[in-house]
Design a protein around this motif. Structure first.
Motif, PDB file in Angstrom:
ATOM      1  N   ALA A   5       0.721  -1.039   0.065  1.00 37.73           N
ATOM      2  CA  ALA A   5       0.084  -0.096   0.178  1.00 37.73           C
ATOM      3  C   ALA A   5       0.849   1.244  -0.149  1.00 37.73           C
ATOM      4  O   ALA A   5       0.247   2.355  -0.336  1.00 37.73           O
ATOM      5  CB  ALA A   5      -1.145   0.012   1.135  1.00 37.73           C
ATOM      6  N   ARG A   6       2.064   1.146   0.224  1.00 38.56           N
ATOM      7  CA  ARG A   6       2.946   2.416   0.368  1.00 38.56           C
ATOM      8  C   ARG A   6       3.943   2.356  -0.717  1.00 38.56           C
ATOM      9  O   ARG A   6       3.824   3.651  -1.431  1.00 38.56           O
ATOM     10  CB  ARG A   6       4.020   1.944   1.574  1.00 38.56           C
ATOM     11  N   CYS A   7       4.492   1.266  -1.391  1.00 32.01           N
ATOM     12  CA  CYS A   7       5.586   1.588  -2.563  1.00 32.01           C
ATOM     13  C   CYS A   7       4.947   0.676  -3.735  1.00 32.01           C
ATOM     14  O   CYS A   7       5.492   0.907  -4.677  1.00 32.01           O
ATOM     15  CB  CYS A   7       6.703   0.919  -1.989  1.00 32.01           C
ATOM     16  N   ASN A   8       3.841  -0.135  -3.675  1.00 30.89           N
ATOM     17  CA  ASN A   8       3.297  -0.615  -4.679  1.00 30.89           C
ATOM     18  C   ASN A   8       4.134  -1.794  -5.284  1.00 30.89           C
ATOM     19  O   ASN A   8       3.804  -2.161  -6.350  1.00 30.89           O
ATOM     20  CB  ASN A   8       2.975   0.333  -5.834  1.00 30.89           C
ATOM     21  N   ARG A   9       5.016  -2.200  -4.558  1.00 28.61           N
ATOM     22  CA  ARG A   9       6.052  -3.560  -5.044  1.00 28.61           C
ATOM     23  C   ARG A   9       5.040  -4.762  -4.698  1.00 28.61           C
ATOM     24  O   ARG A   9       4.139  -4.840  -3.864  1.00 28.61           O
ATOM     25  CB  ARG A   9       7.207  -3.429  -4.133  1.00 28.61           C
ATOM     26  N   LYS A  10       5.496  -5.629  -5.465  1.00 30.52           N
ATOM     27  CA  LYS A  10       4.577  -7.019  -5.199  1.00 30.52           C
ATOM     28  C   LYS A  10       4.990  -7.620  -3.902  1.00 30.52           C
ATOM     29  O   LYS A  10       6.107  -7.686  -3.580  1.00 30.52           O
ATOM     30  CB  LYS A  10       5.063  -7.878  -6.470  1.00 30.52           C
ATOM     31  N   TYR A  21       1.498  -4.271   3.610  1.00 28.26           N
ATOM     32  CA  TYR A  21       2.878  -3.621   3.768  1.00 28.26           C
ATOM     33  C   TYR A  21       3.978  -4.657   3.603  1.00 28.26           C
ATOM     34  O   TYR A  21       3.693  -5.708   4.380  1.00 28.26           O
ATOM     35  CB  TYR A  21       2.776  -2.818   4.798  1.00 28.26           C
ATOM     36  N   GLY A  22       4.963  -4.269   2.840  1.00 31.58           N
ATOM     37  CA  GLY A  22       6.134  -5.149   2.985  1.00 31.58           C
ATOM     38  C   GLY A  22       6.745  -4.839   4.373  1.00 31.58           C
ATOM     39  O   GLY A  22       6.362  -3.764   4.939  1.00 31.58           O
ATOM     40  N   PRO A  23       7.978  -5.522   4.785  1.00 30.94           N
ATOM     41  CA  PRO A  23       8.331  -5.401   6.224  1.00 30.94           C
ATOM     42  C   PRO A  23       8.921  -3.805   6.086  1.00 30.94           C
ATOM     43  O   PRO A  23       8.817  -3.333   7.416  1.00 30.94           O
ATOM     44  CB  PRO A  23       9.607  -6.324   6.337  1.00 30.94           C
ATOM     45  N   GLN A  27       7.001  -1.093   9.071  1.00 25.18           N
ATOM     46  CA  GLN A  27       7.895  -0.240   9.878  1.00 25.18           C
ATOM     47  C   GLN A  27       7.626   1.273   9.571  1.00 25.18           C
ATOM     48  O   GLN A  27       7.647   2.198  10.788  1.00 25.18           O
ATOM     49  CB  GLN A  27       9.241  -0.678   9.895  1.00 25.18           C
ATOM     50  N   LYS A  28       7.894   1.961   8.673  1.00 19.21           N
ATOM     51  CA  LYS A  28       7.656   3.290   8.250  1.00 19.21           C
ATOM     52  C   LYS A  28       6.209   3.561   8.588  1.00 19.21           C
ATOM     53  O   LYS A  28       5.851   4.855   9.375  1.00 19.21           O
ATOM     54  CB  LYS A  28       8.029   3.553   7.047  1.00 19.21           C
ATOM     55  N   GLU A  32       4.894   6.612  11.449  1.00 21.85           N
ATOM     56  CA  GLU A  32       4.213   7.556  11.144  1.00 21.85           C
ATOM     57  C   GLU A  32       2.799   7.471  11.942  1.00 21.85           C
ATOM     58  O   GLU A  32       2.609   8.404  12.387  1.00 21.85           O
ATOM     59  CB  GLU A  32       3.479   7.491   9.556  1.00 21.85           C
ATOM     60  N   GLN A  33       2.339   6.372  12.416  1.00 21.35           N
ATOM     61  CA  GLN A  33       1.093   6.468  13.297  1.00 21.35           C
ATOM     62  C   GLN A  33       1.552   6.764  14.655  1.00 21.35           C
ATOM     63  O   GLN A  33       0.895   7.543  15.039  1.00 21.35           O
ATOM     64  CB  GLN A  33       0.481   4.852  13.109  1.00 21.35           C
ATOM     65  N   GLN A  34       2.761   6.325  15.086  1.00 21.98           N
ATOM     66  CA  GLN A  34       3.279   6.795  16.473  1.00 21.98           C
ATOM     67  C   GLN A  34       3.462   8.357  16.636  1.00 21.98           C
ATOM     68  O   GLN A  34       3.268   8.980  17.376  1.00 21.98           O
ATOM     69  CB  GLN A  34       4.654   6.152  16.749  1.00 21.98           C
ATOM     70  N   ASP A  35       4.161   8.775  15.340  1.00 25.64           N
ATOM     71  CA  ASP A  35       4.413  10.201  15.290  1.00 25.64           C
ATOM     72  C   ASP A  35       3.200  11.123  15.364  1.00 25.64           C
ATOM     73  O   ASP A  35       3.154  12.021  16.159  1.00 25.64           O
ATOM     74  CB  ASP A  35       5.366  10.625  13.921  1.00 25.64           C
TER      75      ASP A  35
END
Length: 50
Positions: A5-10, A21-23, A27-28, A32-35
């Motif tokens: 959902a972030r980088c569109n990689r398979k 999301y990929g690993p 984490q990113k 972002e949610q914590q921030d």
């Protein structure tokens, strides 16, 4: 096709597919949610003085 959902990689890993999301992107996303939560909980000095 399962894509991050972030980088569109398979996404290949079952856990990544479930999260959407990929690993690294996951984490990113968590950071972002914590921030955002930290920002919501901030108060100004004026609010403290009230």
């Amino acid at each position: 096709m399962n894509q991050c959902a972030r980088c569109n990689r398979k996404l290949i890993d079952k856990k990544s597919i479930e999260r959407g999301y990929g690993p690294v992107c996951y984490q990113k996303h968590l950071k972002e949610q914590q921030d955002a939560e930290f920002e919501r909980n901030q108060i100004t000095i004026d609010e403290v003085e009230e």
